[in-house]
Every structure is written in structure tokens, then in C-alpha cells.
Design an enzyme around this catalytic site. Sequence first.
Site, mmCIF file in Angstrom:
data_model
loop_
_atom_site.group_PDB
_atom_site.id
_atom_site.type_symbol
_atom_site.label_atom_id
_atom_site.label_comp_id
_atom_site.label_asym_id
_atom_site.label_seq_id
_atom_site.Cartn_x
_atom_site.Cartn_y
_atom_site.Cartn_z
ATOM 1 N N HIS A 1 -1.643 -11.301 -27.038
ATOM 2 C CA HIS A 1 -0.445 -11.364 -27.764
ATOM 3 C C HIS A 1 -0.403 -12.838 -26.806
ATOM 4 O O HIS A 1 0.238 -14.301 -27.195
ATOM 5 C CB HIS A 1 0.647 -11.541 -27.460
ATOM 6 C CG HIS A 1 0.274 -9.998 -28.297
ATOM 7 N ND1 HIS A 1 1.585 -9.993 -29.845
ATOM 8 C CD2 HIS A 1 -0.145 -9.014 -28.237
ATOM 9 C CE1 HIS A 1 0.900 -8.960 -30.350
ATOM 10 N NE2 HIS A 1 0.528 -7.892 -28.872
ATOM 11 N N GLU B 1 -6.876 -7.648 -0.369
ATOM 12 C CA GLU B 1 -6.477 -7.768 1.265
ATOM 13 C C GLU B 1 -7.601 -7.421 1.976
ATOM 14 O O GLU B 1 -7.752 -7.769 3.460
ATOM 15 C CB GLU B 1 -5.931 -6.104 1.125
ATOM 16 C CG GLU B 1 -3.955 -6.318 0.653
ATOM 17 C CD GLU B 1 -2.817 -5.329 1.227
ATOM 18 O OE1 GLU B 1 -3.465 -5.470 2.232
ATOM 19 O OE2 GLU B 1 -2.873 -4.821 0.408
ATOM 20 N N SER C 1 4.463 3.044 7.603
ATOM 21 C CA SER C 1 5.167 1.566 9.149
ATOM 22 C C SER C 1 5.934 3.341 9.318
ATOM 23 O O SER C 1 6.114 2.664 10.352
ATOM 24 C CB SER C 1 5.100 0.517 8.941
ATOM 25 O OG SER C 1 5.799 -0.024 8.194
ATOM 26 N N SER D 1 7.689 4.307 3.195
ATOM 27 C CA SER D 1 6.912 3.323 3.457
ATOM 28 C C SER D 1 5.941 3.540 4.482
ATOM 29 O O SER D 1 6.315 4.485 5.607
ATOM 30 C CB SER D 1 7.957 2.267 4.655
ATOM 31 O OG SER D 1 7.950 1.572 5.740
ATOM 32 N N GLY E 1 0.702 -1.637 -0.412
ATOM 33 C CA GLY E 1 0.013 0.295 0.311
ATOM 34 C C GLY E 1 1.238 1.482 0.362
ATOM 35 O O GLY E 1 0.511 2.489 -0.709
ATOM 36 N N LYS F 1 5.519 -12.183 8.330
ATOM 37 C CA LYS F 1 6.421 -11.381 8.396
ATOM 38 C C LYS F 1 7.222 -11.791 9.880
ATOM 39 O O LYS F 1 8.336 -12.004 10.110
ATOM 40 C CB LYS F 1 5.082 -9.977 9.114
ATOM 41 C CG LYS F 1 5.660 -9.193 8.153
ATOM 42 C CD LYS F 1 4.596 -7.531 8.862
ATOM 43 C CE LYS F 1 4.403 -6.887 7.624
ATOM 44 N NZ LYS F 1 3.273 -5.939 7.923
#
Length: 331
Positions: free
Chosen positions: A231, A215, A82, A80, A37, A326
Site C-alpha cells: 500500500h 548488531e 543483564s 532483561s 535482544g 548508555k
Amino acid sequence: MLNVAFDLKNQIISKLEFSSNLDNLPNDNLLIMGMGGSGVAGDVMKVLSNEISDKNIIVRKDYSIPKQIINLRPFCLFISYSGNTEETLSGISDAIENNLDWMVISSGGKLIDIAKKQDKVFIQIPSGLQPRAAFGYLTLAVSKILDYLDGSNFVNQLQEVSDYLEILTQMNDESEINKLSLEISESINNKTVVLYAGTDMSKVASSRWKTQINENSKSKAFVGNLPEVHHNEILSWDADEDGSKNNFIIVLLRDKNEHIQIQKRFEFTKDLIGEKVNIVEVNLDNQESTLKTLLELVLLGDLVSLNLAGKLSIDPNNIDTIEKLKNLLGG
């Protein structure tokens, strides 16, 4: 989270905290690094810049800066929400090791701490949201940077867009744009979404739709771009037509700036595979500017993903699988 989607109009005209040296940015090659995001803000910045400048902007979503990019000596922008995204922090380490100049956009965390310690340019946006819910703040931040770099007026345009979105979202749940999103989410239901786009702007919008559907509604969505899908991918609808009808839906995101051949390709797509798979076309009436159209498409896609989550009884806030991943990486 519908209220967060409706808040887009307020985010894009907010006041952000930024360092005093924002007006001293280099004006050559620019590398933008960010993930998820946060990383989509780099895509927005590149699309907007392409309208007004021949600046070389590279958007990279990974851990490292390759040697061929380092050799360009780019100014680096690390994004970022966060401030603790490991891929983005790894990119900063590469920039420091190779003596590249850089700045950050973040709500806090390690990115802001490092920028302040090293006297680097930063823009700090409000905290307390999931990264994907901060799209408006991130768009405002990159617009501010472009205005400094190129003398553009994207921040002023955002005020006009905010006024437009205010009209679009009057009565919120009962607004026409939310009613349209409900219709689209009803069409999607539990099908896999395949998004087709045909311009740089609609490609960014389709990527945003994909990740929001992933999400918020925990549903499968994929992106294909015209003319490339003609294609190869167009042949994939020839086999198992019953499976395609029952399990897939194509969403065409249209843009008035499509090349005339792309316009034809969209129409031929509907003619050639319209009987083989469900197709929904999104073609907005008001397409006065790239920024305005992009943000309206983003708002619509956000509402689609959230209403789809409601239909499927999914909690859009739940990101347990990402957090587990994570933890595994950190361990």
C-alpha cells in the site's frame, strides 16, 4: 561468535534456575516488557501463545506502562538479560507503584535482586553473554511460562527442535545451513537489507534478522510486512533503479502458513520489482511447527549476520556506540 549461534540447540534444552512459586501465575491479561535482544522473547511468547490460547498478551518496548494498560490489571513479565536495562527497571517501578503483580526473567542484576526482595516469581538464566546471544535461554524461559499458564508442551517441543538443529548443524562451518548463510551474506555484501515477512511468526524472525544484522555486522537492515508494504513501500523501488540495484537487497522470509493472498503477493512482488532491486527468497523445506520453523529461521539469520560480519571485517562483539549512549544517558 559462530560457536554461540551453533549453541542454540543446547540453550533451548538447558536447566534454568527458577523460584518455587512459578506454578502460581495468574492466567488473565499479560504484559511483557523488555528491550533489544531480551525484548524479542516477548514477541516469541506472544506468537506461541496465539496458537493455543485466547489470552490477551501485550508486548511493550518502552519505559512506562500506559494508563489504559494499567486499567486492565495485567500480570507483568519483565525481561532483561543483564537485569539492569533502564527501560525495564522503569516499567517495574510503574508496576510496583500501581500494585500490579509481576515476575522477571534475567541472568541477574537489579531485576533478580528486586524480585527476590519482594518475593516475586523469577527465572534466572546463565550469565556471561551479550543479550542477543541468549535467544535460546530466553525462548526456553518463556516456553516454560506458557506451559504453566496454558498446559502446553512447548518445553517438550524444544527437545525435538534441539535434535533437529543438531542434525542441521553437524560439521558446524561445513553444515548446509551455514553454507546457505554464506551464500546469503555474499549476496548482501555491503548492501542495505530490507526484510519482508507475511505471518506473525515470520515477522518475529525478520525482526530478529534485522537486529542481528545491525548488531553483529554493523550493517543497515529494515523490516516491512505484507500486505502493508503493497500500500506504500512497493512504490519506493520505482525511482533510482540503479541506486536500488547497487545499494539494496530484499530478503523474503516465507512461511507455509501464509494467507493465500499473502502467497500471491509475494509472487507478485518478485514479478513487479524483481528487475528493480536484488531479491533473495528464504523458503525452508521443513515447516512442521511454528516453534521449529522460527528457531531454524533464527539460526539461519544469526549465521548470516555473523558471516556478513566476517566478510566486512567487522567485530560482532563491539557495541561501543551502545555503551557510549548508555553512559550519556546515565550522566
